[in-house]
Design a protein around this motif. Sequence first.
Motif, PDB file in Angstrom:
ATOM      1  N   THR A 173     -36.158  22.623  29.020  1.00 40.40           N
ATOM      2  CA  THR A 173     -36.404  22.571  30.461  1.00 40.40           C
ATOM      3  C   THR A 173     -36.678  21.142  30.915  1.00 40.40           C
ATOM      4  O   THR A 173     -36.965  20.251  30.104  1.00 40.40           O
ATOM      5  CB  THR A 173     -37.605  23.443  30.828  1.00 40.40           C
ATOM      6  OG1 THR A 173     -38.784  22.869  30.225  1.00 40.40           O
ATOM      7  CG2 THR A 173     -37.414  24.866  30.338  1.00 40.40           C
ATOM      8  N   ASP A 174     -36.608  20.934  32.222  1.00 38.67           N
ATOM      9  CA  ASP A 174     -36.934  19.621  32.780  1.00 38.67           C
ATOM     10  C   ASP A 174     -38.402  19.284  32.528  1.00 38.67           C
ATOM     11  O   ASP A 174     -38.745  18.126  32.246  1.00 38.67           O
ATOM     12  CB  ASP A 174     -36.644  19.592  34.279  1.00 38.67           C
ATOM     13  CG  ASP A 174     -35.156  19.628  34.592  1.00 38.67           C
ATOM     14  OD1 ASP A 174     -34.351  19.362  33.672  1.00 38.67           O
ATOM     15  OD2 ASP A 174     -34.798  19.933  35.748  1.00 38.67           O
ATOM     16  N   GLU A 175     -39.263  20.291  32.640  1.00 37.49           N
ATOM     17  CA  GLU A 175     -40.687  20.054  32.397  1.00 37.49           C
ATOM     18  C   GLU A 175     -40.928  19.681  30.934  1.00 37.49           C
ATOM     19  O   GLU A 175     -41.716  18.785  30.624  1.00 37.49           O
ATOM     20  CB  GLU A 175     -41.495  21.307  32.742  1.00 37.49           C
ATOM     21  CG  GLU A 175     -41.506  21.666  34.222  1.00 37.49           C
ATOM     22  CD  GLU A 175     -40.237  22.377  34.676  1.00 37.49           C
ATOM     23  OE1 GLU A 175     -39.383  22.712  33.806  1.00 37.49           O
ATOM     24  OE2 GLU A 175     -40.081  22.583  35.891  1.00 37.49           O
ATOM     25  N   GLY A 176     -40.228  20.359  30.041  1.00 35.33           N
ATOM     26  CA  GLY A 176     -40.356  20.048  28.625  1.00 35.33           C
ATOM     27  C   GLY A 176     -39.840  18.657  28.312  1.00 35.33           C
ATOM     28  O   GLY A 176     -40.410  17.955  27.464  1.00 35.33           O
ATOM     29  N   THR A 187     -39.906  16.047  30.317  1.00 31.83           N
ATOM     30  CA  THR A 187     -40.911  15.079  30.762  1.00 31.83           C
ATOM     31  C   THR A 187     -42.013  14.923  29.722  1.00 31.83           C
ATOM     32  O   THR A 187     -42.420  13.804  29.378  1.00 31.83           O
ATOM     33  CB  THR A 187     -41.513  15.518  32.108  1.00 31.83           C
ATOM     34  OG1 THR A 187     -40.477  15.558  33.097  1.00 31.83           O
ATOM     35  CG2 THR A 187     -42.601  14.553  32.554  1.00 31.83           C
ATOM     36  N   ALA A 188     -42.499  16.046  29.184  1.00 31.92           N
ATOM     37  CA  ALA A 188     -43.547  15.991  28.161  1.00 31.92           C
ATOM     38  C   ALA A 188     -43.029  15.324  26.882  1.00 31.92           C
ATOM     39  O   ALA A 188     -43.748  14.547  26.238  1.00 31.92           O
ATOM     40  CB  ALA A 188     -44.038  17.404  27.861  1.00 31.92           C
TER      41      ALA A 188
END
Length: 261
Positions: A142-145, A147-148
């Motif tokens: 995911t995009d959130e993953g 970023t992390a």
Amino acid sequence: MVRLIVFTDLDGTLLDHSDYSHEAAMPALMALKTQNIPLILASSKTAAEIMPLHAELGLGDWPVIVENGAQSVRPGAGSTDRSEYDRLRAILAGLPPDLAGPYRGFGDMTDAEVAQITGLSSEAAALARQRNFTEPGLWQGTDEGLTAFLDALSENGVTARRGGRFLTLSFGGTKAGQMAAIMHDLDRDTAIALGDAPNDIEMIETADHGVIIRNDHGKDIPPLPGEAEGRITRSTLPGPQGWIAEVLRLLDTLGIDRRAD
């Protein structure tokens, strides 16, 4: 007399996009050779991929900028030192599995997988996997993953650059950054740089004379500030046909004799 040096991208610039031939550029290559003007190959390719072409072109001991500017190497030197790549892979392995799991790098793939993804032959894919400094890979999370994942890499000194399909990890370095060091080492004061894709922009903008080679097969380079100043030009012809025309034009502009002494 200027002390000239030429930096060039490969695919779609010096090499024809369809058959990867440099034959169309031979007159300009010979003009540079007769005047002992260094021609520095600069590519996202590995040293293992570039060095056979370097030898075929007869470029002697001139250095090569490899893996999209991560490092410059000379023929016979550094091609077997994988310590930086191993350190990069160790950082990846040390991240929590849920954080790094969606990233699949060349080091996680077989030659056959890289060949299937890139369209390279299995032999060429094997050379592309002989990495010394960088790790290209696919992000499947995911995009959130993402970023992390990038934040965790940054804490370990690793940078990431997005290309066409790959997310490439490294400890930094750009084609433009390598240019300055090479010019200093070779005592050169004037640079020509030629490229056809967005990852060549820094190199083109850094040069005294930048050339954007017409690209009919991929993402083009947007207008650059140096074009309005006349410091950066665009070729009317694509690939090696545009390369030869622009190199010979600039040799004439700079008052450099194309003939052997």
